[in-house]
Design an enzyme around this catalytic site. Structure first.
Site, PDB file in Angstrom:
ATOM      1  N   GLY A  47       3.712  -7.809  -4.277  1.00  0.00           N
ATOM      2  CA  GLY A  47       4.115  -8.959  -3.462  1.00  0.00           C
ATOM      3  C   GLY A  47       2.999  -9.961  -3.510  1.00  0.00           C
ATOM      4  O   GLY A  47       2.665 -10.478  -4.567  1.00  0.00           O
ATOM      5  N   GLU A  48       2.378 -10.186  -2.382  1.00  0.00           N
ATOM      6  CA  GLU A  48       1.257 -11.137  -2.317  1.00  0.00           C
ATOM      7  C   GLU A  48       0.214 -10.557  -1.370  1.00  0.00           C
ATOM      8  O   GLU A  48       0.477 -10.393  -0.178  1.00  0.00           O
ATOM      9  CB  GLU A  48       1.790 -12.496  -1.847  1.00  0.00           C
ATOM     10  CG  GLU A  48       0.726 -13.530  -1.607  1.00  0.00           C
ATOM     11  CD  GLU A  48      -0.284 -13.643  -2.742  1.00  0.00           C
ATOM     12  OE1 GLU A  48       0.101 -13.889  -3.893  1.00  0.00           O
ATOM     13  OE2 GLU A  48      -1.496 -13.463  -2.464  1.00  0.00           O
ATOM     14  N   SER A  49      -0.951 -10.269  -1.926  1.00  0.00           N
ATOM     15  CA  SER A  49      -1.969  -9.558  -1.138  1.00  0.00           C
ATOM     16  C   SER A  49      -2.481 -10.394   0.032  1.00  0.00           C
ATOM     17  O   SER A  49      -2.846  -9.842   1.072  1.00  0.00           O
ATOM     18  CB  SER A  49      -3.123  -9.136  -2.039  1.00  0.00           C
ATOM     19  OG  SER A  49      -3.731 -10.260  -2.643  1.00  0.00           O
ATOM     20  N   CYS A  79       0.287  -3.684  -8.154  1.00  0.00           N
ATOM     21  CA  CYS A  79      -0.046  -5.114  -8.191  1.00  0.00           C
ATOM     22  C   CYS A  79      -0.749  -5.565  -6.903  1.00  0.00           C
ATOM     23  O   CYS A  79      -1.916  -5.234  -6.727  1.00  0.00           O
ATOM     24  CB  CYS A  79       1.202  -5.939  -8.511  1.00  0.00           C
ATOM     25  SG  CYS A  79       0.806  -7.575  -9.148  1.00  0.00           S
ATOM     26  N   ARG A 108      -8.223 -10.637  -8.616  1.00  0.00           N
ATOM     27  CA  ARG A 108      -6.902 -11.163  -8.317  1.00  0.00           C
ATOM     28  C   ARG A 108      -6.483 -12.198  -9.375  1.00  0.00           C
ATOM     29  O   ARG A 108      -7.306 -12.958  -9.855  1.00  0.00           O
ATOM     30  CB  ARG A 108      -6.973 -11.832  -6.938  1.00  0.00           C
ATOM     31  CG  ARG A 108      -5.696 -11.815  -6.192  1.00  0.00           C
ATOM     32  CD  ARG A 108      -5.903 -12.285  -4.751  1.00  0.00           C
ATOM     33  NE  ARG A 108      -4.770 -13.117  -4.422  1.00  0.00           N
ATOM     34  CZ  ARG A 108      -4.814 -14.413  -4.273  1.00  0.00           C
ATOM     35  NH1 ARG A 108      -5.950 -15.064  -4.390  1.00  0.00           N
ATOM     36  NH2 ARG A 108      -3.716 -15.073  -4.016  1.00  0.00           N
ATOM     37  N   ILE A 134       3.166  -9.385 -13.093  1.00  0.00           N
ATOM     38  CA  ILE A 134       3.507 -10.646 -12.423  1.00  0.00           C
ATOM     39  C   ILE A 134       2.285 -11.123 -11.645  1.00  0.00           C
ATOM     40  O   ILE A 134       1.890 -10.493 -10.664  1.00  0.00           O
ATOM     41  CB  ILE A 134       4.708 -10.469 -11.463  1.00  0.00           C
ATOM     42  CG1 ILE A 134       5.924  -9.888 -12.203  1.00  0.00           C
ATOM     43  CG2 ILE A 134       5.068 -11.818 -10.816  1.00  0.00           C
ATOM     44  CD1 ILE A 134       7.051  -9.430 -11.295  1.00  0.00           C
ATOM     45  N   ARG A 135       1.667 -12.196 -12.124  1.00  0.00           N
ATOM     46  CA  ARG A 135       0.418 -12.695 -11.516  1.00  0.00           C
ATOM     47  C   ARG A 135      -0.500 -11.519 -11.159  1.00  0.00           C
ATOM     48  O   ARG A 135      -0.982 -11.384 -10.041  1.00  0.00           O
ATOM     49  CB  ARG A 135       0.720 -13.557 -10.280  1.00  0.00           C
ATOM     50  CG  ARG A 135       1.206 -14.948 -10.644  1.00  0.00           C
ATOM     51  CD  ARG A 135       1.630 -15.758  -9.435  1.00  0.00           C
ATOM     52  NE  ARG A 135       2.845 -15.221  -8.843  1.00  0.00           N
ATOM     53  CZ  ARG A 135       2.928 -14.590  -7.677  1.00  0.00           C
ATOM     54  NH1 ARG A 135       1.850 -14.457  -6.932  1.00  0.00           N
ATOM     55  NH2 ARG A 135       4.061 -14.123  -7.237  1.00  0.00           N
ATOM     56  N   HIS A 170       4.155  -3.317 -12.395  1.00  0.00           N
ATOM     57  CA  HIS A 170       5.207  -2.950 -11.424  1.00  0.00           C
ATOM     58  C   HIS A 170       6.136  -1.878 -11.992  1.00  0.00           C
ATOM     59  O   HIS A 170       7.233  -2.221 -12.457  1.00  0.00           O
ATOM     60  CB  HIS A 170       6.064  -4.174 -11.106  1.00  0.00           C
ATOM     61  CG  HIS A 170       5.368  -5.259 -10.348  1.00  0.00           C
ATOM     62  ND1 HIS A 170       5.394  -5.336  -8.972  1.00  0.00           N
ATOM     63  CD2 HIS A 170       4.634  -6.305 -10.771  1.00  0.00           C
ATOM     64  CE1 HIS A 170       4.718  -6.394  -8.581  1.00  0.00           C
ATOM     65  NE2 HIS A 170       4.243  -7.003  -9.662  1.00  0.00           N
ATOM     66  N   GLU A 172       8.027  -0.055 -10.465  1.00  0.00           N
ATOM     67  CA  GLU A 172       9.266  -0.047  -9.655  1.00  0.00           C
ATOM     68  C   GLU A 172      10.319  -0.990 -10.235  1.00  0.00           C
ATOM     69  O   GLU A 172      11.479  -0.934  -9.826  1.00  0.00           O
ATOM     70  CB  GLU A 172       8.947  -0.408  -8.190  1.00  0.00           C
ATOM     71  CG  GLU A 172       8.547  -1.865  -7.913  1.00  0.00           C
ATOM     72  CD  GLU A 172       7.069  -2.168  -8.193  1.00  0.00           C
ATOM     73  OE1 GLU A 172       6.408  -1.354  -8.871  1.00  0.00           O
ATOM     74  OE2 GLU A 172       6.608  -3.234  -7.748  1.00  0.00           O
TER      75      GLU A 172
HETATM   76  N1  GLN Z   1      -1.098 -12.301  -7.302  1.00  0.00           N
HETATM   77  C1  GLN Z   1      -0.600 -11.475  -6.233  1.00  0.00           C
HETATM   78  C2  GLN Z   1      -1.661 -11.200  -5.180  1.00  0.00           C
HETATM   79  O1  GLN Z   1      -2.708 -11.730  -5.216  1.00  0.00           O
HETATM   80  C3  GLN Z   1      -0.044 -10.163  -6.713  1.00  0.00           C
HETATM   81  C4  GLN Z   1       1.232 -10.389  -7.448  1.00  0.00           C
HETATM   82  C5  GLN Z   1       2.169  -9.241  -7.411  1.00  0.00           C
HETATM   83  O2  GLN Z   1       2.055  -8.307  -6.605  1.00  0.00           O
HETATM   84  N2  GLN Z   1       3.166  -9.328  -8.245  1.00  0.00           N
HETATM   85  O3  GLN Z   1      -1.404 -10.421  -4.320  1.00  0.00           O
END
Ligand code: GLN
Length: 191
Positions: A47-49, A79, A108, A134-135, A170, A172
């Site tokens: 997700g997004e940390s 991720c 990150r 993904i990122r 990922h 999942e």
């Molecule tokens: N770039 C995201 C972060 O800093 C991580 C991206 C992801 O979980 N797909 O959390």
């Protein structure tokens, strides 16, 4: 049967629940501390940390989760989840904190902004694994207790330290269940 909670603050919770169920575990989203304490293992989703950190702080979960993980609850992060399990973080936002547990530095958004997301075969545990990034972060430095499970062009993208497992990609989101199966075994104490 092992009951595994998927931390449901933000991120791809449902995909992890499904992957865990397909890997022989009972899985459920968990959010409250009492729910988290009642499971045998914990997944921290992608997700997004920065959001995970802010929500964990807002819900008074940051310190309790640090302690639960430090006390030995098996955990798997993908991720953003890898970032949350890292003892040290590079390129976080100001003040960003993690739960920690794995003696590593996570960098990150390490693959760069131009290559937001990509898929390719990487090596995990000596075998090819089709991985979705993904990122994604990578592991910049791993301590002596950390086992490197996966690499991509010399970058560390999967690690294990005792009951803790983390991937920069990922698993999942793809049908290959080897990573979740490994985590289920770790929770059951058979790996
Ligand atoms: N770039 C995201 C972060 O800093 C991580 C991206 C992801 O979980 N797909 O959390």
């Amino acid at each position: 049967m092992a009951v595994i909670g998927v931390l449901a603050l933000q991120g791809d919770v449902r995909e992890h629940v499904r992957a865990l169920e397909e890997s022989g575990a009972t899985a459920k989203p968990v959010r409250r501390l009492a729910e988290i304490e009642s499971v045998d293992g914990l997944v921290i989703p992608g997700g997004e940390s920065t959001t995970l950190w802010k929500l964990a702080t807002a819900f008074d979960l940051l310190d309790p989760l640090r302690k639960i993980i430090a006390d030995g609850m098996p955990a798997f992060g993908s991720c953003a989840g890898l970032i949350m399990l890292a003892d040290r973080l590079r390129d976080g936002v100001a003040g960003q904190q993690t739960f920690g547990g794995i003696d590593m530095t996570a960098r990150r958004n390490a693959f760069g902004r131009q290559v937001d997301s990509f898929e390719r075969d990487v090596q995990v545990d000596g075998a090819p694994f089709h991985a979705v990034f993904i990122r994604a972060p990578w592991v910049e430095r791993a301590g002596a207790e950390v086992t490197v499970l996966g690499e991509d062009n010399g970058r560390i993208i999967a690690v294990r330290q005792g009951p803790l497992l983390a991937t920069a990609f990922h698993p999942e989101l793809t049908p290959d269940r080897r990573i979740h199966e490994l985590f289920v075994k770790m929770v059951k104490g058979t790996s």
